[in-house]
Design a protein around this motif. Structure first.
Motif, PDB file in Angstrom:
ATOM      1  N   ARG A 129       0.841  -1.195   0.000  1.00 31.83           N
ATOM      2  CA  ARG A 129       0.000   0.000   0.000  1.00 31.83           C
ATOM      3  C   ARG A 129       0.883   1.254   0.000  1.00 31.83           C
ATOM      4  O   ARG A 129       0.655   2.212   0.737  1.00 31.83           O
ATOM      5  N   ASP A 130       1.904   1.266  -0.847  1.00 29.51           N
ATOM      6  CA  ASP A 130       2.912   2.338  -0.807  1.00 29.51           C
ATOM      7  C   ASP A 130       2.318   3.712  -1.090  1.00 29.51           C
ATOM      8  O   ASP A 130       2.617   4.685  -0.383  1.00 29.51           O
ATOM      9  N   GLU A 131       1.480   3.823  -2.112  1.00 33.55           N
ATOM     10  CA  GLU A 131       0.907   5.117  -2.466  1.00 33.55           C
ATOM     11  C   GLU A 131       0.024   5.653  -1.337  1.00 33.55           C
ATOM     12  O   GLU A 131       0.069   6.848  -1.008  1.00 33.55           O
ATOM     13  N   PHE A 132      -0.752   4.767  -0.751  1.00 34.60           N
ATOM     14  CA  PHE A 132      -1.627   5.160   0.349  1.00 34.60           C
ATOM     15  C   PHE A 132      -0.822   5.670   1.538  1.00 34.60           C
ATOM     16  O   PHE A 132      -1.096   6.753   2.081  1.00 34.60           O
ATOM     17  N   PHE A 133       0.179   4.928   1.947  1.00 37.90           N
ATOM     18  CA  PHE A 133       0.954   5.337   3.116  1.00 37.90           C
ATOM     19  C   PHE A 133       1.777   6.595   2.843  1.00 37.90           C
ATOM     20  O   PHE A 133       2.005   7.400   3.752  1.00 37.90           O
ATOM     21  N   ALA A 134       2.199   6.780   1.611  1.00 35.05           N
ATOM     22  CA  ALA A 134       2.919   8.003   1.265  1.00 35.05           C
ATOM     23  C   ALA A 134       2.026   9.230   1.456  1.00 35.05           C
ATOM     24  O   ALA A 134       2.467  10.267   1.969  1.00 35.05           O
ATOM     25  N   LYS A 135       0.761   9.106   1.059  1.00 31.50           N
ATOM     26  CA  LYS A 135      -0.150  10.240   1.227  1.00 31.50           C
ATOM     27  C   LYS A 135      -0.491  10.447   2.701  1.00 31.50           C
ATOM     28  O   LYS A 135      -0.619  11.581   3.168  1.00 31.50           O
ATOM     29  N   CYS A 136      -0.649   9.346   3.447  1.00 32.62           N
ATOM     30  CA  CYS A 136      -0.897   9.472   4.884  1.00 32.62           C
ATOM     31  C   CYS A 136       0.236  10.246   5.562  1.00 32.62           C
ATOM     32  O   CYS A 136       0.003  11.126   6.392  1.00 32.62           O
ATOM     33  N   GLU A 137       1.449   9.898   5.191  1.00 30.82           N
ATOM     34  CA  GLU A 137       2.594  10.577   5.804  1.00 30.82           C
ATOM     35  C   GLU A 137       2.639  12.046   5.400  1.00 30.82           C
ATOM     36  O   GLU A 137       2.898  12.922   6.229  1.00 30.82           O
ATOM     37  N   LYS A 138       2.351  12.321   4.147  1.00 32.93           N
ATOM     38  CA  LYS A 138       2.355  13.706   3.667  1.00 32.93           C
ATOM     39  C   LYS A 138       1.303  14.537   4.376  1.00 32.93           C
ATOM     40  O   LYS A 138       1.548  15.705   4.718  1.00 32.93           O
ATOM     41  N   ARG A 139       0.120  13.939   4.664  1.00 31.45           N
ATOM     42  CA  ARG A 139      -0.965  14.676   5.283  1.00 31.45           C
ATOM     43  C   ARG A 139      -1.019  14.482   6.796  1.00 31.45           C
ATOM     44  O   ARG A 139      -1.966  14.912   7.446  1.00 31.45           O
ATOM     45  N   ASN A 140      -0.008  13.815   7.352  1.00 28.28           N
ATOM     46  CA  ASN A 140       0.089  13.618   8.803  1.00 28.28           C
ATOM     47  C   ASN A 140      -1.103  12.833   9.356  1.00 28.28           C
ATOM     48  O   ASN A 140      -1.644  13.129  10.423  1.00 28.28           O
ATOM     49  N   VAL A 141      -1.515  11.803   8.617  1.00 29.10           N
ATOM     50  CA  VAL A 141      -2.653  10.968   9.001  1.00 29.10           C
ATOM     51  C   VAL A 141      -2.136   9.622   9.509  1.00 29.10           C
ATOM     52  O   VAL A 141      -1.380   8.940   8.821  1.00 29.10           O
ATOM     53  N   SER A 142      -2.532   9.248  10.705  1.00 27.93           N
ATOM     54  CA  SER A 142      -2.164   7.946  11.258  1.00 27.93           C
ATOM     55  C   SER A 142      -3.148   6.889  10.773  1.00 27.93           C
ATOM     56  O   SER A 142      -4.232   7.202  10.277  1.00 27.93           O
ATOM     57  N   VAL A 143      -2.766   5.614  10.954  1.00 21.86           N
ATOM     58  CA  VAL A 143      -3.580   4.514  10.446  1.00 21.86           C
ATOM     59  C   VAL A 143      -3.795   3.471  11.534  1.00 21.86           C
ATOM     60  O   VAL A 143      -2.858   3.099  12.250  1.00 21.86           O
ATOM     61  N   ALA A 144      -5.035   3.021  11.659  1.00 22.70           N
ATOM     62  CA  ALA A 144      -5.348   1.825  12.444  1.00 22.70           C
ATOM     63  C   ALA A 144      -5.715   0.735  11.442  1.00 22.70           C
ATOM     64  O   ALA A 144      -6.485   0.982  10.513  1.00 22.70           O
ATOM     65  N   ALA A 145      -5.140  -0.447  11.601  1.00 23.53           N
ATOM     66  CA  ALA A 145      -5.380  -1.544  10.663  1.00 23.53           C
ATOM     67  C   ALA A 145      -6.344  -2.539  11.280  1.00 23.53           C
ATOM     68  O   ALA A 145      -6.091  -3.088  12.354  1.00 23.53           O
ATOM     69  N   ALA A 146      -7.468  -2.760  10.613  1.00 21.40           N
ATOM     70  CA  ALA A 146      -8.474  -3.711  11.096  1.00 21.40           C
ATOM     71  C   ALA A 146      -8.501  -4.938  10.201  1.00 21.40           C
ATOM     72  O   ALA A 146      -8.041  -4.905   9.064  1.00 21.40           O
ATOM     73  N   ALA A 147      -9.065  -6.033  10.730  1.00 24.47           N
ATOM     74  CA  ALA A 147      -9.147  -7.297  10.001  1.00 24.47           C
ATOM     75  C   ALA A 147      -7.765  -7.768   9.574  1.00 24.47           C
ATOM     76  O   ALA A 147      -7.548  -8.174   8.434  1.00 24.47           O
ATOM     77  N   VAL A 148      -6.820  -7.737  10.501  1.00 24.76           N
ATOM     78  CA  VAL A 148      -5.447  -8.142  10.191  1.00 24.76           C
ATOM     79  C   VAL A 148      -5.341  -9.642   9.951  1.00 24.76           C
ATOM     80  O   VAL A 148      -4.341 -10.125   9.410  1.00 24.76           O
ATOM     81  N   PHE A 149      -6.358 -10.407  10.353  1.00 26.75           N
ATOM     82  CA  PHE A 149      -6.404 -11.834  10.038  1.00 26.75           C
ATOM     83  C   PHE A 149      -7.133 -12.084   8.718  1.00 26.75           C
ATOM     84  O   PHE A 149      -7.448 -13.228   8.393  1.00 26.75           O
ATOM     85  N   ALA A 150      -7.410 -11.000   7.962  1.00 24.28           N
ATOM     86  CA  ALA A 150      -8.129 -11.099   6.685  1.00 24.28           C
ATOM     87  C   ALA A 150      -9.464 -11.806   6.870  1.00 24.28           C
ATOM     88  O   ALA A 150      -9.759 -12.821   6.235  1.00 24.28           O
ATOM     89  N   SER A 151     -10.269 -11.277   7.765  1.00 24.18           N
ATOM     90  CA  SER A 151     -11.583 -11.832   8.121  1.00 24.18           C
ATOM     91  C   SER A 151     -11.484 -13.217   8.748  1.00 24.18           C
ATOM     92  O   SER A 151     -12.462 -13.951   8.798  1.00 24.18           O
ATOM     93  N   GLY A 152     -10.294 -13.579   9.222  1.00 20.23           N
ATOM     94  CA  GLY A 152     -10.130 -14.831   9.949  1.00 20.23           C
ATOM     95  C   GLY A 152      -9.381 -15.920   9.213  1.00 20.23           C
ATOM     96  O   GLY A 152      -8.890 -16.872   9.823  1.00 20.23           O
ATOM     97  N   VAL A 153      -9.233 -15.788   7.897  1.00 17.41           N
ATOM     98  CA  VAL A 153      -8.641 -16.874   7.113  1.00 17.41           C
ATOM     99  C   VAL A 153      -7.185 -17.141   7.486  1.00 17.41           C
ATOM    100  O   VAL A 153      -6.701 -18.278   7.404  1.00 17.41           O
TER     101      VAL A 153
END
Length: 330
Positions: free
Chosen positions: A216-240
Motif C-alpha cells: 500500500r505504498d501510495e496510500f501510506f505516502a499520502k498518509c505521511e504527507k498529510r500527517n494521518v495515522s492509520v489503524a489496521a483492522a481485520a489483520v487476520f483477513a476476516s479470519g482466514v
C-alpha cells in the motif's frame, strides 16, 4: 504490557492492540448478553485498553454490550472509537435488516446519513448507548464505492460528507467532545480522496493491509504527507489467516477462495520454520509500518482475547520478516 503509539496530529496515545467489537454484536454467530459482556470484561481484566465499535454492529447491539462492560473502567483508562454515517430507525417490518451477517440483531433499520445533522445525531445516539461522557475517535463508516457501489448515489454521499459532515466532525473535535476523527472503510481510494477535503487525524483501514494484502505504498505516502495515522483492522483477513481448513472462517465476509488459502498455507510454512504462530505475525506485521498506530482485532471468545493479547507481545525474530519479504510480504 501492550505498547502505545501516538496519533501524530493530535498527540493522542493509543494502545497498539484494539478490541474490535463487531463480534459481540453477533457477527456471523450468536452470543448471549452475558457471554458478550463477559468477553469484553475479560479483555479489560487482561489489560486491553482500546475498544472500537459501531452502530452498524448488531444494529446497536455491540455498542450497548460494550458500554456495559466499560462501566468497570474509569473513563481516562481507555481509548474508545465508534463510527458515524448510519442512523438507526425503529424497524416496523418483520424480520431483520441484516440478520444474515449479524445474527439476532436489534430491530432497527440502518439509514445512511453523512450530513452535519446526521453525524451529530449519530454521535449523540452512540454516547447514550455506550453510557459514556465522550468518544475519543469518530470514524465515518463505509463511505466509498466498496460499500455503496459505482453508482451516482455514492458520489452524492461523498459530496454531502465533504460539504456538511466534515463540519460536524470539526466542531466536535474543536469543542473537545472527540479528540480525533477520520474514515473507517475497506478501501484506500476514498480515504486518499477525502484527505484533499479535510484534515483527518486517523483512518481505520479494514481488510486492505495485512499479510495477504501487504502493498500500500501510495496510500501510506499520502498518509505521511498529510500527517494521518492509520489503524489496521481485520489483520487476520476476516479470519482466514488463523484457520487451518479452507472450509473454516471467512474472506471478504464470504467463502475462502482456493487461491487465497494456498497463500495462507505458504505463509504458515514460513512462520512454522521460525516457531512463530501465524496469528502473532499477522498482528505485528502492520505495526512494522511507522504510520500504523494500532491493529483492531475482532474477538468472539475469551480464548481469542487471550491469544491475541499474547500474539501482540510475541518475540518475533527479524529473520522471519526477512523470509516473508522474500515472498512479497514487506
Amino acid at each position: 504490557m501492550i505498547k502505545t503509539n501516538t496519533i501524530k496530529s493530535v498527540g493522542l496515545k493509543v494502545p497498539a492492540l484494539t478490541f474490535g467489537a463487531s463480534g459481540i454484536g453477533n457477527l456471523f454467530h450468536k452470543l448471549s448478553n452475558a457471554d458478550a459482556i463477559g468477553i469484553a470484561e475479560g479483555a479489560i481484566e487482561m489489560g486491553w485498553h482500546a475498544f472500537d465499535v459501531a452502530p452498524h454492529y448488531g444494529s446497536s447491539l455491540a455498542e450497548i454490550r460494550l458500554g456495559l462492560a466499560l462501566r468497570t473502567l474509569d473513563r481516562d483508562e481507555f481509548v474508545l472509537s465508534t463510527k458515524v454515517g448510519r442512523l438507526l430507525m425503529p424497524r416496523q417490518e418483520s424480520g431483520l435488516q441484516n440478520g444474515e451477517e449479524f445474527y439476532d440483531e436489534n430491530p432497527f433499520n440502518r439509514v445512511y446519513d453523512y450530513s452535519y445533522d446526521g453525524i451529530m445525531r449519530s454521535y449523540e445516539d452512540s454516547i447514550r448507548r455506550l453510557g459514556t461522557r465522550r468518544i475519543d475517535i469518530l470514524y465515518v463508516h463505509d463511505i466509498g464505492k466498496y460499500a455503496h457501489g459505482d453508482i451516482p448515489q455514492e458520489r452524492e454521499y461523498f459530496k454531502t460528507l465533504c460539504n456538511s459532515g466534515f463540519k460536524a466532525l470539526e466542531e466536535l473535535k474543536k469543542s473537545g467532545h472527540i479528540k480525533a476523527y477520520g474514515i473507517g472503510a475497506n478501501e484506500t481510494e476514498i480515504m486518499m480522496e477525502a484527505m484533499d477535503y479535510t484534515d483527518m487525524d486517523v483512518v481505520l483501514l479494514a481488510n486492505r493491509y495485512n499479510m495477504l494484502e501487504p502493498n500500500r505504498d501510495e496510500f501510506f505516502a499520502k498518509c505521511e504527507k498529510r500527517n494521518v495515522s492509520v489503524a489496521a483492522a481485520a489483520v487476520f483477513a476476516s479470519g482466514v489467516l488463523v484457520k487451518k481448513n479452507i472450509s473454516e472462517g471467512h474472506y471478504e465476509y464470504g467463502k475462502v477462495p482456493k487461491k487465497v488459502f494456498a497463500r495462507v498455507v505458504e505463509i504458515s510454512k514460513v512462520c512454522d520454520r521460525h516457531d512463530v504462530p501465524i496469528g502473532a505475525a499477522a498482528i505485528q506485521f502492520p505495526l512494522r509500518n511507522k504510520n500504523v498506530v494500532s491493529v483492531v482485532c475482532g474477538v468472539t471468545s475469551i480464548e481469542q482475547v487471550r491469544k491475541n493479547y499474547e500474539w501482540a507481545q510475541w518475540d518475533i525474530p527479524e529473520c522471519l520478516w526477512k523470509e516473508l519479504a522474500e515472498i512479497g510480504i514487506k
